[in-house]
Design a protein around this motif. Sequence first.
Motif, PDB file in Angstrom:
ATOM      1  N   HIS A 151      -7.117  -5.157   1.272  1.00  0.00           N
ATOM      2  CA  HIS A 151      -6.351  -4.126   1.254  1.00  0.00           C
ATOM      3  C   HIS A 151      -5.680  -3.875   0.133  1.00  0.00           C
ATOM      4  CE1 HIS A 151      -5.930  -0.080   2.910  1.00  0.00           C
ATOM      5  NE2 HIS A 151      -4.602   0.420   2.417  1.00  0.00           N
ATOM      6  N   TYR A 192      -2.474  -3.152  13.565  1.00  0.00           N
ATOM      7  CA  TYR A 192      -1.281  -2.396  14.074  1.00  0.00           C
ATOM      8  C   TYR A 192      -1.202  -1.589  15.477  1.00  0.00           C
ATOM      9  CZ  TYR A 192       0.723  -2.912   9.087  1.00  0.00           C
ATOM     10  OH  TYR A 192       1.524  -3.674   8.179  1.00  0.00           O
ATOM     11  N   LEU A 252      -9.387  10.681   1.540  1.00  0.00           N
ATOM     12  CA  LEU A 252     -10.510  10.666   0.311  1.00  0.00           C
ATOM     13  C   LEU A 252     -11.633  10.220   0.551  1.00  0.00           C
ATOM     14  CD1 LEU A 252      -8.968   9.992  -2.353  1.00  0.00           C
ATOM     15  CD2 LEU A 252      -8.789   7.347  -2.008  1.00  0.00           C
ATOM     16  N   GLY A 270       3.117   0.430  -2.034  1.00  0.00           N
ATOM     17  CA  GLY A 270       4.014  -1.006  -1.812  1.00  0.00           C
ATOM     18  C   GLY A 270       4.883  -0.850  -2.617  1.00  0.00           C
ATOM     19  N   VAL A 274     -11.821   0.093   1.152  1.00  0.00           N
ATOM     20  CA  VAL A 274     -10.405  -0.378   1.057  1.00  0.00           C
ATOM     21  C   VAL A 274      -9.822   0.118   2.423  1.00  0.00           C
ATOM     22  CG1 VAL A 274      -7.677   0.294  -0.421  1.00  0.00           C
ATOM     23  CG2 VAL A 274      -9.761  -0.704  -1.644  1.00  0.00           C
ATOM     24  N   LYS A 320       7.819   0.764  -0.227  1.00  0.00           N
ATOM     25  CA  LYS A 320       8.703   0.082   0.707  1.00  0.00           C
ATOM     26  C   LYS A 320       9.413  -1.172   0.296  1.00  0.00           C
ATOM     27  CE  LYS A 320       5.564  -3.386   3.963  1.00  0.00           C
ATOM     28  NZ  LYS A 320       4.442  -3.853   3.371  1.00  0.00           N
ATOM     29  N   ARG A 321       9.681  -1.210  -0.868  1.00  0.00           N
ATOM     30  CA  ARG A 321      10.243  -2.714  -1.505  1.00  0.00           C
ATOM     31  C   ARG A 321      11.384  -1.548  -2.542  1.00  0.00           C
ATOM     32  NH1 ARG A 321       5.241  -3.968  -0.845  1.00  0.00           N
ATOM     33  NH2 ARG A 321       5.234  -5.888   0.045  1.00  0.00           N
ATOM     34  N   HIS A 337      -0.080   7.805   4.042  1.00  0.00           N
ATOM     35  CA  HIS A 337      -0.667   6.554   3.207  1.00  0.00           C
ATOM     36  C   HIS A 337      -2.025   6.959   4.229  1.00  0.00           C
ATOM     37  CE1 HIS A 337      -1.447   3.180   1.539  1.00  0.00           C
ATOM     38  NE2 HIS A 337      -2.004   3.357   2.357  1.00  0.00           N
ATOM     39  N   LEU A 340      -1.416   6.427  -3.125  1.00  0.00           N
ATOM     40  CA  LEU A 340      -1.835   5.471  -2.306  1.00  0.00           C
ATOM     41  C   LEU A 340      -0.817   4.272  -2.819  1.00  0.00           C
ATOM     42  CD1 LEU A 340      -4.850   7.279  -0.944  1.00  0.00           C
ATOM     43  CD2 LEU A 340      -2.885   7.375   0.453  1.00  0.00           C
ATOM     44  N   TRP A 372      -5.232  -9.142   7.027  1.00  0.00           N
ATOM     45  CA  TRP A 372      -5.895  -7.703   6.394  1.00  0.00           C
ATOM     46  C   TRP A 372      -5.414  -6.940   4.869  1.00  0.00           C
ATOM     47  CZ3 TRP A 372      -4.173  -2.968   5.856  1.00  0.00           C
ATOM     48  CH2 TRP A 372      -3.094  -2.416   6.351  1.00  0.00           C
TER      49      TRP A 372
HETATM   50  C1  HEM Z   1      -8.175   4.153  -1.609  1.00  0.00           C
HETATM   51  C2  HEM Z   1      -7.405   4.450  -1.094  1.00  0.00           C
HETATM   52  C3  HEM Z   1      -6.090   3.664  -0.431  1.00  0.00           C
HETATM   53  C4  HEM Z   1      -5.096   2.169  -1.349  1.00  0.00           C
HETATM   54  C5  HEM Z   1      -5.149   2.402  -2.958  1.00  0.00           C
HETATM   55  C6  HEM Z   1      -4.334   1.747  -0.963  1.00  0.00           C
HETATM   56  C7  HEM Z   1      -2.907   1.272  -1.045  1.00  0.00           C
HETATM   57  C8  HEM Z   1      -2.513   0.506  -0.375  1.00  0.00           C
HETATM   58  C9  HEM Z   1      -1.156  -0.582  -0.476  1.00  0.00           C
HETATM   59  C10 HEM Z   1      -0.867  -0.758  -2.738  1.00  0.00           C
HETATM   60  C11 HEM Z   1      -1.044  -0.478  -0.117  1.00  0.00           C
HETATM   61  C12 HEM Z   1       0.478  -1.428   0.076  1.00  0.00           C
HETATM   62  C13 HEM Z   1       0.534  -2.664   0.851  1.00  0.00           C
HETATM   63  C14 HEM Z   1       2.191  -3.510   0.324  1.00  0.00           C
HETATM   64  O1  HEM Z   1       2.548  -3.242  -0.196  1.00  0.00           O
HETATM   65  O2  HEM Z   1       2.232  -3.708   1.676  1.00  0.00           O
HETATM   66  C15 HEM Z   1      -0.994  -0.347   1.123  1.00  0.00           C
HETATM   67  C16 HEM Z   1      -0.440  -0.020   2.614  1.00  0.00           C
HETATM   68  C17 HEM Z   1      -1.235   0.370   3.558  1.00  0.00           C
HETATM   69  N1  HEM Z   1      -2.708   0.878   3.706  1.00  0.00           N
HETATM   70 FE1  HEM Z   1      -3.449   1.497   2.428  1.00  0.00          FE
HETATM   71  N2  HEM Z   1      -4.597   2.419   1.124  1.00  0.00           N
HETATM   72  C18 HEM Z   1      -5.601   3.161   0.695  1.00  0.00           C
HETATM   73  C19 HEM Z   1      -6.543   4.119   1.742  1.00  0.00           C
HETATM   74  C20 HEM Z   1      -5.423   3.103   3.854  1.00  0.00           C
HETATM   75  C21 HEM Z   1      -6.117   3.594   4.675  1.00  0.00           C
HETATM   76  C22 HEM Z   1      -7.365   4.183   5.055  1.00  0.00           C
HETATM   77  C23 HEM Z   1      -5.668   3.389   5.739  1.00  0.00           C
HETATM   78  C24 HEM Z   1      -6.084   3.672   7.206  1.00  0.00           C
HETATM   79  C25 HEM Z   1      -6.507   4.113   7.707  1.00  0.00           C
HETATM   80  C26 HEM Z   1      -4.734   2.850   4.806  1.00  0.00           C
HETATM   81  C27 HEM Z   1      -3.727   1.664   6.182  1.00  0.00           C
HETATM   82  C28 HEM Z   1      -2.526   1.346   5.414  1.00  0.00           C
HETATM   83  C29 HEM Z   1      -1.635   0.294   6.134  1.00  0.00           C
HETATM   84  C30 HEM Z   1      -1.431   0.457   8.045  1.00  0.00           C
HETATM   85  C31 HEM Z   1      -0.919   0.017   4.966  1.00  0.00           C
HETATM   86  C32 HEM Z   1       0.213  -0.897   5.356  1.00  0.00           C
HETATM   87  C33 HEM Z   1       1.656   0.717   5.980  1.00  0.00           C
HETATM   88  C34 HEM Z   1       2.866  -1.152   5.612  1.00  0.00           C
HETATM   89  O3  HEM Z   1       2.357  -2.189   6.688  1.00  0.00           O
HETATM   90  O4  HEM Z   1       3.394  -1.463   4.597  1.00  0.00           O
HETATM   91  N3  HEM Z   1      -4.774   2.368   3.204  1.00  0.00           N
HETATM   92  N4  HEM Z   1      -2.498   0.449   1.260  1.00  0.00           N
END
Ligand code: HEM
Lengths: 298, 842
Positions: free
Chosen positions: A276, A145, A107, A80, A134, A83-84, A100, A76, A272
């Motif tokens: 996160h 979003y 999870l 990041g 998270v 994306k890049r 994701h 997950l 947010w």
């Molecule tokens: C433990 C679990 C999770 C981890 C470790 C995690 C980690 C991450 C990371 C590292 C990013 C990258 C952010 C960035 O680089 O801009 C991200 C983006 C995101 N995560 Fe998670 N996440 C988790 C769970 C979730 C869950 C459960 C959801 C939704 C219900 C979620 C929704 C999102 C969304 C919408 C993005 C943004 C995507 C974007 O705009 O590029 N994540 N997450």
Amino acid sequence: MASLAPRRRTGASRERTATHEGFLAHRNYRWLKLSAALATLLIGLYLFVPLPGTHFGSSWLGYTLGTIGALLILWLTMLGVRKRAITPGRWSLKAWTSAHVYLGLLLIVVGTLHSGFAFGWNVHTLAWALMMLVIVSGMFGIWVYATLPRALSENRYDAEGAITEKQMVEAIRSLDRQIHDAAQPLDAENAVLVNRSLEEDPFAGTFWNRLTGRYPKDATRAAAGELRQRRAFLPRRADDPLDKVDALLTRKEAMLSRMRRHLKLKTWLQAWLYVHVPVTFALIAALSAHVVAVFFYW
Amino acid sequence: MSAASRAAQLGLDHVLLEKTDHLSDTIFKYQKGKHVMATPSQLILRSDQEFDAGKREDILEKWNARTAELGVNVKYDADVKAIRGTGEAIPGSIQKIVTRARDGSTTTKEIQRHAPPYAIELTNGETVMAETVVLAIGTQGNPNLMRCPGFDLPHVTYQLDDPTAILDEHIVVVGTGDAGIENARGLAEDPAQGNVVTILNRNPKSANVRESFATAKEPNAKALAEDDAAGKLTIRYETETKAIEPGWITLNTRDGEERIRCDRIIARIGSAPPRGFVEACGIEFASTDRLAFPTLSPQFESSAPGIFVIGALAGYPLIKHCMNQGYDVVEFIAGNRTLKPADEPLLEAKFAGLPGNRSVNDWLEFLRGRVTILEGMTTLQLREFMLDSDARFYRKGATVFEKNDPGSSLFAIADGSVHVRLDPNDASKVVPIPTGTIFGEVGLISGRRRGATIVAAEDCICVEISRNAALKLQSQVPSAKRAIERISIERQLLQMFGSGLVKEDVAEVVDKAKIVSVRAGDAIIKEGDDDKDIYVIRVGSMIVEKEVGGKPVFLSYLPAGSYVGEMALIDGGQRTATVRAAIKSEVIRIDGEAFSRVLSAKPALLERARKDMEVRRRTNAFVESKKDGFSGVVDLYSEQAKFLVSQGLGEATDVLLIDERLCVGCDNCEKACADSHDGLSRLDREAGKSFAHLHVPTSCRHCEHPHCMADCPPNAIQRGPDGEVRINDTCIGCGNCQRNCPYGVIRMDKVPPKKPGLLSWLFLGKGPGPGEPPYKWSKKNTKYTGDPAVDEALDRKKAIKCDMCAGIEGGPSCVRACPTGAAIRVSPDEFLTVARLENEGA
Ligand code: HEM
Ligand SMILES: Cc1cc2nc3c(=O)[nH]c(=O)nc-3n(C[C@H](O)[C@H](O)[C@H](O)COP(=O)(O)OP(=O)(O)OC[C@H]3O[C@@H](n4cnc5c(N)ncnc54)[C@H](O)[C@@H]3O)c2cc1C
Ligand code: SF4
Ligand code: SF4
Ligand code: SF4
């Protein structure tokens, strides 16, 4: 051979979609279905497979869940990077986001079952709590979003189609110039007031101002208000320069509030992630501690 | 200048007439410090003047110095207004000049040519006599003049050098293009100058400055409107000049005539190409087409004996060509008949791969003798033509191109023949195309993908004519234009209706068919009319709409290559829908009667037409049925379609569309674009128009007939292998394409230095991170070497635009990098379908 026509196509593949299918609905909710099925399966296993009551984590199902959970967290986090890193290939970030979100939600089940509901004041529960934080922030992200983009788009509409943030700033600058010119005939006291509005930086304001969209100490509004008050005590004149300044200030106020609405929405869409992502790193740290602790001290 | 230098070197009696007070005005007017390119690089320079890629200032300085050193006799401020032969009348040599008035009527003037010597009249009244004249006046032309009474008064001017030098005047600026706006604003800038400035605009006032100032750049127009609002100057809309007298001007306004004070008039109403002047010298042009050039002998002599035409005016828009021609033409005048043109090695290379070992001239003769459409060309035209084309040899069985390949070039068969494959799975179903004729014209005309696979039937030699060369050919050789038109109509019909039709079946239809051009928005078929003709869309695209419940409802989108109007013919009755042009288009109008005869002779064709019709009927019925229950959704669908058409979708092949209900504004699309393209983003997400949450960002639409290609001196813009419109490295940075693109998607910029990799940014914080680096960072990190040649190349600005990520596995980076699925790239026929109606939840 100089005389053969060059190959016509580069042969690079290209996915084509003709409709705007959002990340939540990606491929007809493929990842939602998969996650739901897995969640049901895991809960079923937990309920019906006989396992030791204590130290569930060290049972075979516990280990499996733990491993899956840890790998899933790492994967997950890789979003990041994906994306890049704009490498060639048939990936789509939308598909990644879809997976994701749904696997991230899965999870909750994986992590919680892995804990065997044994919570306490220790690093293990810390890892779980951070994970939940998270996830909850991710859920909040989904909510923004899903709801804010429309408002962002609507706020940009105008007679000519849509205006950009840059154009908003330009419009404010242009109004400033006009206000400056129109304010030349004013007396010193009024000019000072007007100047306060001119000196104001449209981007000024704290994070809190941005988030709420409220700027209680706004110089333009103050100036416009006071000017109007003063004028109320002056005799009416045709061709009063104050009229013109007032009209311009009103327009500036409108443009400013539009821009602030824009900034507010953008801030919400991004803020947010400031929970996160850092918590993700804290989670990975806690997770490592948890794994080390388990293997060395259990 | 190159010609005069040669004359000076040879010791010939000469004079170089220049209308300004400096040499080479076009290059003089380039922006300061511009890097001038010396393309084509394979072409050797043959001139007494030096020329190599470099800074504008350095080049001009060298030329000035060398001109002095050679003792060239230059006469500055010598603006030539007429060239007249003073010898005897040349029997039978009459020049016809056709002028077209605004209303479309034409008048023809005839002038008798006289033999040399020529009297060259200057605007200052002087006359210069010359035995031979070399005309190298470029294509800049002269400013358009005012036409109302009083236009010749001294205070009517066409230029403004220093706006700050004018004080306390009443000034009227005519024309709201960029030049007029800049002048007007300059004059009104400082209130202390006390000028009263009025600017006249023929268009009505509108909230959208793009509409009221159609010919100006948007920021300019906005700034002007702002100055008007601030009372610095006055814009008069819907106003034209009626009469001018000293101190006053009379205006025609919407509310009648008005007379205002006026001490100075600055007219900035465009400039006329020099064609009028050139024709009046007795020089004939190849055709009345706007693109046509003068008819010239291989030695650049025009139809007026002793007058030579070279340079941009002769159709060679690159400096090196211009300079070489100056040298060559003077050598010829001095009696040198053995000089081979400088482009000889280029042409030799073109023919090198062909079997047969002929000389360039033999090859040219061979082509002209064999290929029908090249017959009418002069040798000079043919040489130039071949520079833009390629001669290719194909072994029997080799594929020339495949169905659905993109491509806008035309092929002509000089030797051998080819087969058109009718069935992709059956190699035996073919139609032969013989020697001398052409193929590939559909791609040329419609800008769409190839309609069929072509295979060499025997060893053959074909000329691949680039789109530009083909357009030039058609404007220069009217017979070629007609031949291409006829063949294209015939082929289009055969291809479209298939069903075993042969040439003879459609002969009558082709004879009666007419090509009609349709302006954007005009209807070719109106609902309720009784006519029965069929239309084939040749260029552009159409939309079909129908009046439902008092509102026009969008039914479907028809790209080039489709036909309409069959319903009324097959089923009788009135037209059931209106068909109008989405953009400026061309249709083939086919006589209904003639076509119905073909239909009744060919039942299979009738059957097919019926099937097509059924599909269309079902679509229409579907939309109409939705209209009853979900009228709001249908209206939205209709209006969205109209909005997209107004945004250029009608001529697009691939356009970026963002659903603003999904777009979270992360700009990852822009970052991805920059990261996969030299660090410069080729799209501006936020800019561009939106309607009902559908946003068309500023990014290339890969038009069927790209406007940007029109005026590129090195011909650097080409359609690439994946159908993308791309700009190659020969770009000289002139900015023409940027001005010509109606969607503003091209930027002129220099490539930033390379950034450290992603991982060193992630872990070590090195570099500016993903996306386009900020200007400051680029500036700081550009590694200047101190060597001017290298440094200039680093600073060189080039035209930058989207290349559709052609050649990148996976396709458009902007689409792949969108986290929410808001960004997609589509073609209009993929997007504008009824499927949308269902997806939108109706
Ligand atoms: C433990 C679990 C999770 C981890 C470790 C995690 C980690 C991450 C990371 C590292 C990013 C990258 C952010 C960035 O680089 O801009 C991200 C983006 C995101 N995560 Fe998670 N996440 C988790 C769970 C979730 C869950 C459960 C959801 C939704 C219900 C979620 C929704 C999102 C969304 C919408 C993005 C943004 C995507 C974007 O705009 O590029 N994540 N997450
Ligand atoms: C912005 C821009 C950038 C370009 N960059 C490049 C580049 O990098 N490399 C390249 O190879 N090409 C470039 N070109 C194209 C190139 O500049 C022209 O094709 C070339 O200058 C044409 O040369 P010419 O001699 O035919 O005409 P011009 O250079 O136009 O010269 C004509 C001269 O005749 C004079 N004149 C005109 N009418 C009269 C008259 N009636 N009486 C007397 N004198 C008259 C004019 O004042 C002028 O000095 C560029 C063009 C533009 C607009
Ligand atoms: S650059 Fe402009 S004119 Fe050229 S293809 Fe793209 S959108 Fe069309
Ligand atoms: S690509 Fe554009 S800027 Fe470059 S040479 Fe062609 S027209 Fe000029
Ligand atoms: S298709 Fe490629 S080049 Fe074009 S805008 Fe998207 S990322 Fe940029």
